[in-house]
Every structure is written in structure tokens, then in C-alpha cells.
Motif scaffolding. Structure first.
Motif, short mmCIF file in Angstrom:
data_model
loop_
_atom_site.label_atom_id
_atom_site.label_comp_id
_atom_site.label_asym_id
_atom_site.label_seq_id
_atom_site.Cartn_x
_atom_site.Cartn_y
_atom_site.Cartn_z
N ALA A 71 0.84 -1.21 0.00
CA ALA A 71 0.00 0.00 0.00
C ALA A 71 0.87 1.25 0.00
O ALA A 71 0.52 2.27 -0.64
CB ALA A 71 -0.93 -0.01 1.21
N GLU A 72 2.01 1.20 0.69
CA GLU A 72 2.95 2.33 0.67
C GLU A 72 3.42 2.63 -0.76
O GLU A 72 3.46 3.79 -1.19
CB GLU A 72 4.18 2.00 1.53
N HIS A 73 3.79 1.57 -1.46
CA HIS A 73 4.28 1.74 -2.83
C HIS A 73 3.19 2.33 -3.72
O HIS A 73 3.45 3.23 -4.54
CB HIS A 73 4.74 0.38 -3.37
N GLU A 74 1.95 1.86 -3.56
CA GLU A 74 0.84 2.40 -4.34
C GLU A 74 0.60 3.87 -3.99
O GLU A 74 0.25 4.68 -4.85
CB GLU A 74 -0.42 1.57 -4.09
N TYR A 75 0.78 4.17 -2.71
CA TYR A 75 0.56 5.55 -2.26
C TYR A 75 1.56 6.50 -2.93
O TYR A 75 1.20 7.62 -3.35
CB TYR A 75 0.71 5.62 -0.74
N ILE A 76 2.81 6.07 -3.02
CA ILE A 76 3.85 6.91 -3.63
C ILE A 76 3.53 7.17 -5.10
O ILE A 76 3.73 8.30 -5.62
CB ILE A 76 5.23 6.23 -3.50
N LEU A 77 3.00 6.16 -5.78
CA LEU A 77 2.75 6.27 -7.22
C LEU A 77 1.37 6.83 -7.55
O LEU A 77 1.07 7.11 -8.72
CB LEU A 77 2.90 4.90 -7.89
N ALA A 78 0.50 6.99 -6.54
CA ALA A 78 -0.86 7.46 -6.79
C ALA A 78 -0.85 8.91 -7.27
O ALA A 78 -0.05 9.73 -6.82
CB ALA A 78 -1.70 7.32 -5.53
N LYS A 79 -1.81 9.20 -8.18
CA LYS A 79 -1.91 10.55 -8.76
C LYS A 79 -3.21 11.23 -8.37
O LYS A 79 -3.24 12.44 -8.11
CB LYS A 79 -1.80 10.47 -10.29
N ARG A 80 -4.30 10.46 -8.36
CA ARG A 80 -5.61 11.04 -8.11
C ARG A 80 -5.83 11.24 -6.61
O ARG A 80 -5.39 10.43 -5.79
CB ARG A 80 -6.73 10.16 -8.68
N ARG A 81 -6.50 12.30 -6.27
CA ARG A 81 -6.71 12.68 -4.89
C ARG A 81 -7.52 11.63 -4.14
O ARG A 81 -7.20 11.28 -2.99
CB ARG A 81 -7.44 14.03 -4.85
N ASN A 82 -8.58 11.13 -4.77
CA ASN A 82 -9.42 10.14 -4.09
C ASN A 82 -8.65 8.84 -3.81
O ASN A 82 -8.84 8.19 -2.79
CB ASN A 82 -10.67 9.87 -4.89
N GLN A 83 -7.77 8.48 -4.76
CA GLN A 83 -6.95 7.28 -4.56
C GLN A 83 -5.96 7.49 -3.41
O GLN A 83 -5.75 6.60 -2.58
CB GLN A 83 -6.21 6.93 -5.84
N ILE A 84 -5.37 8.67 -3.35
CA ILE A 84 -4.41 8.98 -2.28
C ILE A 84 -5.10 8.94 -0.92
O ILE A 84 -4.58 8.37 0.06
CB ILE A 84 -3.77 10.36 -2.53
N ASP A 85 -6.29 9.56 -0.87
CA ASP A 85 -7.02 9.58 0.40
C ASP A 85 -7.40 8.16 0.86
O ASP A 85 -7.30 7.82 2.05
CB ASP A 85 -8.28 10.43 0.26
#
Length: 316
Positions: A71-85
């Protein structure tokens, strides 16, 4: 001493002894089975309630921290705000769950000794990992994914690898403990079978020895009685049986010997009295009146009646 013991033991008492030994033997076998079964059950309970759940708990900790790292790795690569949240909420929930799992493991599954040191060391490594994770998240929030990935694959990875190694060591120790408990249960079961066989054989040999001794004593006495009665009935009134056997049989043998002695006494007394009567002594009397007991008293009465009639004929 052997003869003395046999003389003290009646057939009834020996049968009672056989029954008591049988009952005590079954009680001992039952107690051994119960105690060993309890130990086997305890070993099975330890496996079911402690070793297997603790191994699963250690594996769950490793799995959850791996999911956290993904999940950390996905968080670093996330672009959209809703995905980050969503990922940030997931990471926060994962940290809470992992913390609770550590507390539960230490409360219920810790085994002491080296494992105690390992789980606390793993907990400290996870706390260090969380601190680095917070730094990674801050860098990601500052929109510096490359720096965050560098930290994730550097210091964070070193902490995670060491943490995973410790959890694997704990899981291996729990599995080894479960194997030891299982092997102990198998040993107890084999020991139970061995003890039951040994006790059953001992009980069987003891009872067989007592029963054979009882039968041999009875058969020996019966053979002696048959032989003695046969010889007495054939007129051998000098024959005497040897009083060696069970108390009941000794009583019978003494009775047969007493009968033979009484018959011999009466036969000799009759011979003497009839001899004197034949010589003209019509006042001859028995010298063994106590021997003429019961139906034998009729013999003595008949002799006296004979003397009376002979006296009357002489007067005529």
C-alpha cells in the motif's frame, strides 16, 4: 514357609485373592490409561490452542506488514486525490491493526525465553519502520515520488527485511513447538500401549500362576483322595493319606484317614471279641466303644445280642 502359606490359604481365600488381584490390575491399567490420556489430550490442546494459533498470528503479522508495504508503494505512485485519500486511510487502518496484533500476540502467545526477545525486537523494528514510513508519506505528500521510492527501497527495505526475518524465525519456532508437542503426544501414546501390554501380561501371568497353583493343588488332593478311598474300600485299612494341600482338602484327607483308622479299630475289636466268644467267653466286651458311632453302633449292639442269646442257649 511355602507350606505354611498354603496351609493358611483356603481355596475360598485363594479365589478371593485372584478376584482382588484381577480388580486391582484392571484399576491400575485404567488409571495408567486415564493419566496418559490426559497428557495426550493436554499435548493436543497445546497444539490446538497455543502452537498453531501463535504460528498463524506470527504469519498474519508478516502478511499484514507486507500488505502495508504494498500500500505504501501504491501511495507513492498514486496521482488522483481520491486514490491517495483511500490509500492513506488504508495505511492508517493497517498500522492500527498491526499494533493490535502485536499486543494480542504478546498477551496470549508469547512463550518466554528467546521468543520473548524476538517478538519484542520485531515490535521495535516495526516501530522504526513506522517512523520511516511516516517520513516516506510526508515526502510523497510533498510530491517527491522519486525520493520517497529511494527511501522505500533503501532504509525502509532494510528494516522490513530484518523484521520479516524475525517473524519467520518466530513462526519456525512455533511450528517446531507444534511438532515437538505432536511428537510428545505420539511418544505418550506409544508409552501407553507399552504400559498396557506390560500390565496385561503381568496380570495374566500372575493370575495364571495362582489359578494353576490352585488347580494343581486341588487335582493332587483329589487324586490322593480317590486313591485312598479306593484302597480303603478294598480293605487296606493301614493306608494313610499325606496331609499336604489346601486347608479344605486337608480336612477331607484327615476325615478319610480318621475313617480308615476307625474302621481298622472296629475290625480289630470285632475280631478280638468274636474270637473270645468263639473260645467260650460270653462276657467279652468291646474295648473300642467310642469308635462305634452312628450307624456303626448297630454292630456293637449285634455282638451284645449274640452274647445274650448264646448265654440263654447255654442255660438250656
Amino acid at each position: 514357609m511355602r507350606t505354611s502359606l498354603k496351609n493358611k490359604m483356603t481355596i475360598k481365600n485363594r479365589l478371593i485373592l485372584i478376584e482382588i488381584i484381577s480388580i486391582l490390575g484392571m484399576i491400575v491399567i485404567g488409571l495408567v490409561a486415564i493419566m496418559t490420556s490426559r497428557k495426550i489430550n493436554q499435548a493436543s490442546t497445546d497444539i490446538a490452542d497455543f502452537w498453531v494459533p501463535s504460528a498463524i498470528a506470527a504469519e498474519q503479522l508478516n502478511t499484514d506488514t507486507s500488505d502495508y508495504r504494498i500500500a505504501e508503494h501504491e501511495y507513492i505512485l498514486a496521482k488522483r486525490r481520491n486514490q491517495i485519500d483511500a490509500l492513506e486511510a488504508e495505511l492508517s487502518l493497517k498500522r492500527q491493526e498491526i499494533g493490535e496484533e502485536f499486543d494480542q500476540y504478546i498477551r496470549f502467545y508469547i512463550g518466554g525465553g528467546e521468543e520473548d526477545a524476538l517478538i519484542h525486537q520485531a515490535q521495535r523494528l516495526w516501530q522504526q519502520y513506522e517512523a520511516v514510513s511516516e517520513e516516506i508519506l510526508e515526502i510523497s505528500r510533498a510530491n517527491q515520488p522519486d525520493k520517497a521510492l529511494e527511501l522505500l527501497n533503501g532504509q525502509s527495505k532494510e528494516l522490513f527485511d530484518e523484521y520479516s526475518r524475525l517473524l519467520k524465525a518466530i513462526g519456525d519456532e512455533k511450528q517446531a513447538g507444534a511438532n515437538r508437542a505432536s511428537e510428545y503426544g505420539n511418544q505418550l501414546y506409544s508409552r501407553l500401549i507399552g504400559w498396557k501390554i506390560a500390565l496385561i501380561l503381568l496380570l495374566a501371568l500372575t493370575l495364571s500362576a495362582l489359578i494353576i497353583s490352585l488347580i494343581r493343588g486341588m487335582v493332587k488332593s483329589i487324586v490322593l483322595l480317590v486313591n485312598g478311598i479306593t484302597r480303603v474300600s478294598a480293605g487296606d485299612l493301614d493306608f494313610r493319606l499325606n496331609c499336604d494341600g489346601d486347608r479344605e482338602m486337608e480336612t477331607v484327607i484327615r476325615s478319610v484317614n480318621s475313617l480308615a483308622a476307625s474302621l481298622k479299630t472296629m475290625a480289630e475289636d470285632e475280631k478280638r471279641v468274636l474270637g473270645e466268644i468263639a473260645s467260650g467267653n460270653l462276657d467279652a466286651s468291646s474295648k473300642a466303644e467310642p469308635s462305634y458311632r452312628g450307624d456303626f453302633a448297630a454292630i456293637l449292639y449285634g455282638i451284645r445280642n449274640l452274647e445274650t442269646r448264646l448265654k440263654e442257649q447255654r442255660k438250656i
